[in-house]
Design an enzyme around this catalytic site. Structure first.
Site, PDB file in Angstrom:
ATOM      1  N   TYR A   1     -12.434 -51.447 -74.523  1.00 45.06           N
ATOM      2  CA  TYR A   1     -13.342 -51.947 -73.443  1.00 45.06           C
ATOM      3  C   TYR A   1     -14.531 -51.126 -73.879  1.00 45.06           C
ATOM      4  O   TYR A   1     -15.809 -51.928 -74.155  1.00 45.06           O
ATOM      5  CB  TYR A   1     -13.054 -51.497 -72.096  1.00 45.06           C
ATOM      6  CG  TYR A   1     -13.982 -51.938 -71.143  1.00 45.06           C
ATOM      7  CD1 TYR A   1     -14.410 -53.328 -70.798  1.00 45.06           C
ATOM      8  CD2 TYR A   1     -14.830 -51.041 -70.423  1.00 45.06           C
ATOM      9  CE1 TYR A   1     -15.377 -53.651 -70.226  1.00 45.06           C
ATOM     10  CE2 TYR A   1     -15.783 -51.331 -69.487  1.00 45.06           C
ATOM     11  CZ  TYR A   1     -16.111 -52.713 -69.532  1.00 45.06           C
ATOM     12  OH  TYR A   1     -17.234 -53.092 -68.561  1.00 45.06           O
TER      13      TYR A   1
ATOM     14  N   SER B   1     -22.674 -51.641 -69.524  1.00 45.40           N
ATOM     15  CA  SER B   1     -21.840 -51.138 -68.730  1.00 45.40           C
ATOM     16  C   SER B   1     -22.287 -49.622 -68.965  1.00 45.40           C
ATOM     17  O   SER B   1     -22.802 -49.021 -70.117  1.00 45.40           O
ATOM     18  CB  SER B   1     -20.115 -51.203 -68.839  1.00 45.40           C
ATOM     19  OG  SER B   1     -19.796 -50.298 -68.244  1.00 45.40           O
TER      20      SER B   1
HETATM   21  N1  LIG Z   1     -16.740 -53.921 -62.366  1.00 44.15           N
HETATM   22  C1  LIG Z   1     -17.163 -52.992 -62.890  1.00 44.15           C
HETATM   23  O1  LIG Z   1     -17.267 -51.694 -62.332  1.00 44.15           O
HETATM   24  C2  LIG Z   1     -18.139 -53.265 -63.879  1.00 44.15           C
HETATM   25  C3  LIG Z   1     -19.104 -52.033 -64.408  1.00 44.15           C
HETATM   26  C4  LIG Z   1     -20.028 -52.301 -65.379  1.00 44.15           C
HETATM   27  C5  LIG Z   1     -20.098 -53.395 -66.037  1.00 44.15           C
HETATM   28  N2  LIG Z   1     -19.247 -54.459 -65.889  1.00 44.15           N
HETATM   29  C6  LIG Z   1     -19.271 -55.885 -66.562  1.00 44.15           C
HETATM   30  O2  LIG Z   1     -19.647 -56.584 -65.707  1.00 44.15           O
HETATM   31  C7  LIG Z   1     -19.256 -57.825 -66.281  1.00 44.15           C
HETATM   32  C8  LIG Z   1     -18.459 -58.617 -65.156  1.00 44.15           C
HETATM   33  O3  LIG Z   1     -17.450 -57.794 -64.640  1.00 44.15           O
HETATM   34  P1  LIG Z   1     -16.609 -57.903 -63.256  1.00 44.15           P
HETATM   35  O4  LIG Z   1     -15.962 -56.636 -62.902  1.00 44.15           O
HETATM   36  O5  LIG Z   1     -17.448 -58.685 -62.397  1.00 44.15           O
HETATM   37  O6  LIG Z   1     -15.175 -59.083 -63.881  1.00 44.15           O
HETATM   38  P2  LIG Z   1     -14.473 -59.967 -62.864  1.00 44.15           P
HETATM   39  O7  LIG Z   1     -14.593 -59.645 -61.715  1.00 44.15           O
HETATM   40  O8  LIG Z   1     -12.925 -60.010 -63.667  1.00 44.15           O
HETATM   41  O9  LIG Z   1     -15.141 -61.289 -63.456  1.00 44.15           O
HETATM   42  C9  LIG Z   1     -15.362 -61.592 -64.759  1.00 44.15           C
HETATM   43  C10 LIG Z   1     -15.904 -63.088 -64.794  1.00 44.15           C
HETATM   44  O10 LIG Z   1     -16.066 -63.529 -66.326  1.00 44.15           O
HETATM   45  C11 LIG Z   1     -15.603 -64.668 -66.454  1.00 44.15           C
HETATM   46  N3  LIG Z   1     -14.618 -64.850 -67.648  1.00 44.15           N
HETATM   47  C12 LIG Z   1     -13.834 -63.834 -68.303  1.00 44.15           C
HETATM   48  N4  LIG Z   1     -13.530 -64.484 -69.432  1.00 44.15           N
HETATM   49  C13 LIG Z   1     -14.152 -65.529 -69.558  1.00 44.15           C
HETATM   50  C14 LIG Z   1     -14.007 -66.450 -70.743  1.00 44.15           C
HETATM   51  N5  LIG Z   1     -13.220 -66.287 -71.683  1.00 44.15           N
HETATM   52  N6  LIG Z   1     -14.906 -67.734 -70.699  1.00 44.15           N
HETATM   53  C15 LIG Z   1     -15.769 -67.632 -69.473  1.00 44.15           C
HETATM   54  N7  LIG Z   1     -15.762 -66.899 -68.612  1.00 44.15           N
HETATM   55  C16 LIG Z   1     -15.117 -65.898 -68.510  1.00 44.15           C
HETATM   56  C17 LIG Z   1     -14.431 -64.653 -65.211  1.00 44.15           C
HETATM   57  O11 LIG Z   1     -14.447 -66.261 -64.770  1.00 44.15           O
HETATM   58  P3  LIG Z   1     -12.772 -67.094 -65.277  1.00 44.15           P
HETATM   59  O12 LIG Z   1     -11.753 -66.130 -64.901  1.00 44.15           O
HETATM   60  O13 LIG Z   1     -12.919 -68.093 -64.190  1.00 44.15           O
HETATM   61  O14 LIG Z   1     -13.316 -67.667 -66.491  1.00 44.15           O
HETATM   62  C18 LIG Z   1     -15.299 -63.964 -64.069  1.00 44.15           C
HETATM   63  O15 LIG Z   1     -16.110 -64.881 -63.536  1.00 44.15           O
HETATM   64  C19 LIG Z   1     -18.301 -57.763 -67.438  1.00 44.15           C
HETATM   65  O16 LIG Z   1     -19.097 -58.034 -68.785  1.00 44.15           O
HETATM   66  C20 LIG Z   1     -18.111 -56.050 -67.171  1.00 44.15           C
HETATM   67  O17 LIG Z   1     -17.889 -55.670 -68.582  1.00 44.15           O
HETATM   68  C21 LIG Z   1     -18.205 -54.223 -64.554  1.00 44.15           C
END
Ligand SMILES: NC(=O)c1ccc[n+]([C@@H]2O[C@H](COP(=O)([O-])OP(=O)(O)OC[C@H]3O[C@@H](n4cnc5c(N)ncnc54)[C@H](OP(=O)(O)O)[C@@H]3O)[C@@H](O)[C@H]2O)c1
Length: 241
Positions: free
Chosen positions: A149, A136
């Protein structure tokens, strides 16, 4: 290619899966929500490009190992792992309880390590492969109001960028992706206006497709993606990422 994506049930991981399926890759999807993965894999699989899934909690090293080995067996091998799963809890030091700190470290850092160490022996044996880690901007720059985070994402960056030097001589690529604000479940207040200027999850998928498509003799090791502009300029918004 045969590609496993963690955290594929929603948000960025789902966007990556949709985009890579569109490019004809064979996929293995991993997350905890089995029914959501079943529905997604059914909707994106293509003739000659199957899509398998396995439900598991990445916080367990045993469950992660079992689920990933299962997916590798179904796919008939593995070319790439995309470590995307993550927990985004934006609370400052005064608000963040110990259990939420631990949940972020266990998911964002430990889970990524468990998945990587399961896949690497396969890649090492074949002398090729690609690990893509979703860090990120908060894994590179401070995030006031999200110190826990940011700590977890700085750990991802440190691991990922060091891993590159540990595995490159085996022909294995490592790419660290640094997205800015992405319109996903974890990063939305539920309003259209709030998410409309953000990077779309599929655009992170397109970045993955680009780095996967590079020639075997080089590796794009870092990619930073930022939203370009907010369409509705009459409502300026403070933007740090
Ligand atoms: N959104 C942003 O602006 C942003 C920006 C930069 C980086 N990121 C990074 O991108 C990644 C995804 O973020 P997102 O925003 O797409 O989050 P999200 O919409 O909350 O999705 C998170 C995903 O991770 C899975 N997950 C969470 N805990 C888990 C566990 N214990 N075991 C297996 N799967 C798990 C969830 O599936 P289940 O709940 O079905 O397990 C879901 O598929 C993260 O690493 C985040 O740090 C996000």
């Amino acid at each position: 290619m045969k590609i496993i994506i963690t955290g594929a049930s929603k948000g960025i991981g789902r966007g990556i899966a949709v985009e890579l399926a569109r490019h004809g890759h064979s996929l293995g999807l991993l997350a905890r929500s089995k029914d959501v993965l079943a529905e997604l894999s059914e909707s994106i699989k293509q003739p000659g490009a199957p899509c398998y899934y396995a439900a598991c909690d990445l916080r367990s090293p045993e469950a992660t190992n079992t689920a990933i080995e299962e997916l590798i067996a179904e796919l008939g091998g593995i070319d790439a792992l995309i470590n995307n799963a993550g927990l985004v809890i934006r609370k400052d030091i005064f608000e963040l309880p110990v259990d939420e700190w631990n949940a972020m470290i266990e998911t964002n850092v430990n889970g990524l390590f468990y998945a990587t160490r399961t896949v690497l022996p396969h890649l090492k044996q074949q002398g090729s492969g690609h690990i893509i880690n979703i860090s990120s901007i908060s894994g590179r720059l401070p995030l006031p109001g999200g110190s826990g985070y940011a700590a977890s994402k700085y750990a991802v960056t440190g691991f990922s960028e060091s891993l590159f030097f540990e595995v490159r001589d085996h022909g294995i690529k490592v790419t660290t992706i640094f997205p800015g604000s992405v319109g996903s479940d974890s990063h939305s207040d539920g309003t259209e206006t709030e998410t409309s200027w953000k990077i779309r999850p599929e655009e992170v998928g397109a970045a993955c497709q680009s780095v996967l498509a590079t020639s075997p003799s080089n590796c794009i090791s870092r990619v930073e993606i930022r939203p370009l502009r907010k369409p509705d300029c009459t409502q300026p918004k403070t933007r740090t990422t």
